[in-house]
Motif scaffolding. Structure first.
Motif, PDB file in Angstrom:
ATOM      1  N   UNK A 120      -3.817  35.109  45.163  1.00 12.16           N
ATOM      2  CA  UNK A 120      -4.642  35.870  46.104  1.00 12.16           C
ATOM      3  C   UNK A 120      -6.121  35.708  45.739  1.00 12.16           C
ATOM      4  N   UNK A 121      -6.955  35.693  46.758  1.00 11.06           N
ATOM      5  CA  UNK A 121      -8.401  35.676  46.523  1.00 11.06           C
ATOM      6  C   UNK A 121      -8.978  34.317  46.181  1.00 11.06           C
ATOM      7  N   UNK A 122      -8.164  33.255  46.294  1.00  5.75           N
ATOM      8  CA  UNK A 122      -8.688  31.938  45.938  1.00  5.75           C
ATOM      9  C   UNK A 122      -9.270  31.199  47.140  1.00  5.75           C
ATOM     10  N   UNK A 286      -7.006  26.465  43.253  1.00  6.39           N
ATOM     11  CA  UNK A 286      -7.045  26.704  41.810  1.00  6.39           C
ATOM     12  C   UNK A 286      -7.495  28.131  41.502  1.00  6.39           C
ATOM     13  N   UNK A 287      -7.070  28.661  40.354  1.00  7.87           N
ATOM     14  CA  UNK A 287      -7.551  29.988  39.962  1.00  7.87           C
ATOM     15  C   UNK A 287      -9.064  29.925  39.732  1.00  7.87           C
ATOM     16  N   UNK A 288      -9.754  31.011  40.030  1.00  3.76           N
ATOM     17  CA  UNK A 288     -11.224  30.994  39.974  1.00  3.76           C
ATOM     18  C   UNK A 288     -11.761  31.489  38.636  1.00  3.76           C
ATOM     19  N   UNK A 332      -8.251  37.599  37.908  1.00  5.28           N
ATOM     20  CA  UNK A 332      -6.947  38.096  38.353  1.00  5.28           C
ATOM     21  C   UNK A 332      -6.794  38.073  39.864  1.00  5.28           C
ATOM     22  N   UNK A 333      -7.813  38.558  40.530  1.00  9.05           N
ATOM     23  CA  UNK A 333      -7.727  38.689  41.981  1.00  9.05           C
ATOM     24  C   UNK A 333      -8.642  37.700  42.678  1.00  9.05           C
TER      25      UNK A 333
END
Ligand SMILES: *[C@@H]1O[C@H](CO)[C@@H](O)[C@H](O)[C@H]1NC(C)=O
Ligand SMILES: *[C@@H]1O[C@H](CO)[C@@H](O)[C@H](O)[C@H]1NC(C)=O
Length: 345
Positions: A120-122, A286-288, A332-333
């Motif tokens: 979420x949030x990526x 990808x994770x931020x 995380x988000x």
């Protein structure tokens, strides 16, 4: 009135009269009514009414389904992605290539199907919004863009058969109304396994089904499934000291397609869409990192018309939590709670 052409509308008359006076102004009215200038005036008037009733004029006010000659603007698409999407070099590259290639292909063999994966949030929602806006000016508000939320539109497991029928009917109806319809399925990971297979016939390489061609439609799936796999690969790159931008699509695409196929909670578990290779692109988000979160915060502040104060950016970014526990590099988000946190400051 002798010179009124048979069938001329009141509107045409209203337009002709001033023209006629302009043409015949200096002359006596009787002389002005000679056939040639009357002909010109009526011609001009009907050209004008022709324009007023043409699709071009009409579609400036009422939303129309894009036609063959309406090519979305690739430069604008790139600009939007550059401005609104951060830390996603792969997604940016794939989306740009996929959309531009598809809309410029005069004869696509199947509809374009994209499966967007990541935590979420990526930026998955952002991207689907940007794509929708590029194809239909009104974006998500367009009557040709359809957003389905698993938990809202298909909540009950025991009604899967009903949902399947409904979904087929909707897609058939909407593509009949506009070939370039866009369908977005959010929360794929919460979709009942098997439901999505109901749309398989529409995604396949058929020229027509019951006289309708689905080849110009776009289907976008959004899912958190595969987020763990993407994070693992990204983290491995980081641990071995390699730049995030070195990650290539081939490092992730196969991992993703196999991963979601074998994941019961991906909405694509054992799906014939994967089996039959009907998904054109698996797009990894990808994770931020901390620096990307800061970019989101700056963009959010700017979008509200305020100037960026770095101390505020820092404060908002420091409110976010990061994982994995030992190194704490990924938000995380993602950028998901940035908006509400900016409100707060
Ligand atoms: C495409 O978008 C760019 C950037 O927004 C703009 O400068 C350009 O005029 C647009 N081109 C057309 C044909 O609309
Ligand atoms: C188009 O899809 C919507 C759901 O987004 C549905 O409510 C509507 O009935 C569909 N239209 C047609 C003509 O099937």
């Amino acid at each position: 009135m002798r010179w009124a052409a048979p069938g001329a509308s009141a509107m045409q008359l209203a337009l002709v009269l001033p023209l006629l006076l302009a043409v015949g102004g200096p002359l006596r009215l009787g002389a002005a009514l000679e056939p040639i200038s009357v002909g010109i005036a009526i011609g001009a008037a009907s050209a004008l009414t022709g324009y007023l009733s043409s699709p071009r004029f009409y579609c400036a006010f009422v939303e129309c389904c894009p036609q063959e000659q309406d090519r979305p603007n690739a430069t604008a698409l790139k600009l939007s992605l550059d401005e609104k999407l951060f830390g996603q070099h792969l997604a940016k590259e794939v989306i740009l290539k996929a959309i531009t290639g598809f809309v410029n292909n005069p004869n696509p063999k199947k509809p374009l199907t994209l499966s967007l994966h990541g935590w979420a949030g990526t930026g998955k929602n952002f991207v689907s919004q940007i794509v929708a806006e590029n194809i239909h000016r009104a974006g998500l508000k367009s009557k040709y863009v359809h957003l389905f939320l698993a938990t809202l539109h298909f909540p009950h497991d025991h009604q899967v058969q009903l949902y399947k029928d409904q979904l087929q009917k909707w897609i058939r109806g909407n593509v009949t109304a506009c070939a370039r319809s866009v369908f977005i399925f959010d929360e794929m990971d919460k979709l009942h396994p098997g439901l999505i297979d109901a749309i398989k016939p529409f995604l396949d390489y058929y020229e027509q089904i019951d006289g309708i061609s689905y080849r110009r439609a776009i289907f976008i799936f959004l899912s958190n499934a595969g987020g763990d796999l993407i994070t693992k690969v990204t983290l491995d790159f980081w641990k071995s000291g390699r730049a995030r931008e070195e990650i290539q699509l081939k490092d992730l695409e196969p991992v993703l397609s196999i991963g979601v196929f074998n994941n019961k909670n991906s909405g694509l578990w054992h799906s014939s869409l994967i089996d039959r290779n009907l998904i054109d692109y698996f797009v990894p988000f990808l994770p931020l990192e901390y620096k990307h979160v800061k970019m989101c915060i700056r963009a959010e502040i700017k979008s509200r018309g305020n100037s960026v104060d770095e101390s505020v950016v820092q404060k908002v970014a420091d409110e976010m939590t990061f994982f994995p526990k030992d190194v704490r590099i990924y938000s995380d988000k993602g950028c998901k709670t940035v908006q509400t946190k900016v409100d707060f400051f």
